[in-house]
Design a protein around this motif. Sequence first.
Motif, short mmCIF file in Angstrom:
data_model
loop_
_atom_site.label_atom_id
_atom_site.label_comp_id
_atom_site.label_asym_id
_atom_site.label_seq_id
_atom_site.Cartn_x
_atom_site.Cartn_y
_atom_site.Cartn_z
N PHE A 1 -9.29 -58.81 23.39
CA PHE A 1 -10.39 -59.58 23.42
C PHE A 1 -10.17 -61.18 23.27
O PHE A 1 -10.78 -62.20 23.82
CB PHE A 1 -11.59 -59.27 22.49
CG PHE A 1 -12.44 -57.95 22.77
CD1 PHE A 1 -13.36 -58.19 23.75
CD2 PHE A 1 -12.06 -56.73 22.49
CE1 PHE A 1 -14.40 -57.11 24.45
CE2 PHE A 1 -12.57 -55.54 22.91
CZ PHE A 1 -13.93 -55.64 23.86
N GLU A 2 -9.11 -61.48 22.43
CA GLU A 2 -8.66 -62.64 22.05
C GLU A 2 -8.34 -63.54 23.55
O GLU A 2 -8.62 -64.33 23.75
CB GLU A 2 -7.49 -62.57 21.16
CG GLU A 2 -8.00 -62.60 19.79
CD GLU A 2 -7.10 -62.50 18.74
OE1 GLU A 2 -7.10 -61.99 17.35
OE2 GLU A 2 -5.85 -62.27 19.18
N PHE A 3 -7.36 -62.65 24.20
CA PHE A 3 -6.81 -63.25 25.44
C PHE A 3 -8.12 -63.34 26.45
O PHE A 3 -7.95 -64.31 27.14
CB PHE A 3 -5.68 -62.46 25.92
CG PHE A 3 -4.27 -62.85 25.50
CD1 PHE A 3 -3.56 -63.75 26.11
CD2 PHE A 3 -3.62 -62.41 24.30
CE1 PHE A 3 -2.41 -64.36 25.44
CE2 PHE A 3 -2.62 -62.54 23.64
CZ PHE A 3 -1.59 -63.82 24.22
N SER A 4 -8.81 -62.19 26.37
CA SER A 4 -9.77 -62.56 27.54
C SER A 4 -10.70 -63.90 27.27
O SER A 4 -11.19 -64.45 28.16
CB SER A 4 -10.99 -61.25 27.52
OG SER A 4 -10.31 -60.09 27.65
N GLN A 5 -10.89 -63.77 25.87
CA GLN A 5 -11.62 -65.26 25.61
C GLN A 5 -11.06 -66.44 25.90
O GLN A 5 -11.42 -67.39 26.61
CB GLN A 5 -11.96 -65.24 24.03
CG GLN A 5 -12.63 -66.36 23.48
CD GLN A 5 -13.25 -65.99 22.27
OE1 GLN A 5 -13.11 -64.94 21.59
NE2 GLN A 5 -14.10 -66.98 21.80
N GLU A 6 -9.74 -66.36 25.73
CA GLU A 6 -8.72 -67.70 26.00
C GLU A 6 -9.03 -67.93 27.59
O GLU A 6 -8.77 -68.88 28.24
CB GLU A 6 -7.30 -67.45 25.71
CG GLU A 6 -6.21 -68.57 25.92
CD GLU A 6 -5.03 -68.21 25.46
OE1 GLU A 6 -4.11 -68.34 26.35
OE2 GLU A 6 -4.90 -67.70 24.17
N MET A 7 -8.65 -67.04 28.41
CA MET A 7 -8.78 -66.76 29.51
C MET A 7 -10.12 -67.28 30.33
O MET A 7 -9.77 -67.97 31.49
CB MET A 7 -8.27 -65.27 30.26
CG MET A 7 -8.26 -65.11 31.90
SD MET A 7 -7.84 -63.82 32.30
CE MET A 7 -9.17 -62.80 31.93
#
Length: 317
Positions: free
Chosen positions: A58-64
Amino acid sequence: MSSENIKLPKIDFCDEDLKPGTLVWNQVKSQVHKALVEYGCFEASFDKIPIHLRKSIFEFSQEMLDLPLQTKLKNVSPLTKPFHGYVGQNPRIPLYESMGINDPNIPHKAEKFTQILWPQGNPTFCKIIQSYSKQLSQLDQTVRKMLLESLGVEKYMDEHMNSTYYNLRPIKYKAPQSSEAEVGLYTHTDKSIFSILHQNQVNGLQILTKDGQWINVEPTPETFIVMIGDSLYAWANGQVHVPYHRVMMKGNEARYSIALFSIPKAGYIIKAPHELVDEEHPLLFKPFDYHEYQAFYYTEEGQRCEHPLKAYCGVSV
Ligand SMILES: O=C(O)CCC(=O)C(=O)O
Ligand SMILES: [Fe+2]
């Protein structure tokens, strides 16, 4: 109509002994079959994705999805696979955007994807998408195996499993502008074989029951929603349900969800096995290619249809 009281069936996939042929397998299999006939979906408890992996995806999806639009647009779909890349800026669904990642479980494909958005590469995200998809694809395969056994067509298992690939799709829904609920994603059925949905703490997914009631889906952080798509509905000759669903956004928090779709490969013709066609169950759909059906769905005509699959390849009676 909307119902506060109905809940989706919840099925537990955490038992260590969940292997074909065991007692627990047969018990879970019968719950899966019942849920797929009745609702076309269910909530799955599945513990193979550790908490740190759930958190980091979820953290990386948000960053992406927070990258500049110009960067996100670089992830275009291959010509043969429309709507597999970045999707956003659609005036019909202004709160919605998503990023499609093809074959996320295959190491060099995951790497190729991250290099599109991060030219120096992004080995951490690459590893996260890969191991998340690999683990979650086990749930997809377990459910498909159980369903084929329940329908008495397990002899098609290898063909069925080998005819699909995965698309992983992190999705962001902005919070609505007003205090009213707003549509995040309009009512539709998925086109895939199965979809597995995972969300952050913000609810919004609603599922239409066979008798026309909207259920609010409220998964916990450890549960996933497993849902039938049109391709499997057609293959099973309508002997399972395919649910209409939508996302309604309320409140002031963005919603993130992650979908893993199992999708028929281009050129594979979806055709109900003869065992599932008889007098009581006449053939519902002519054989079709998923990618051609999807191309039709995104035409103006396809978008206007209430039953795009029927309009595309329904057998008239
Ligand atoms: O965000 C969700 O929970 C649902 C997404 C969905 O229905 C889809 O991508 O087809
Ligand atoms: Fe969907």
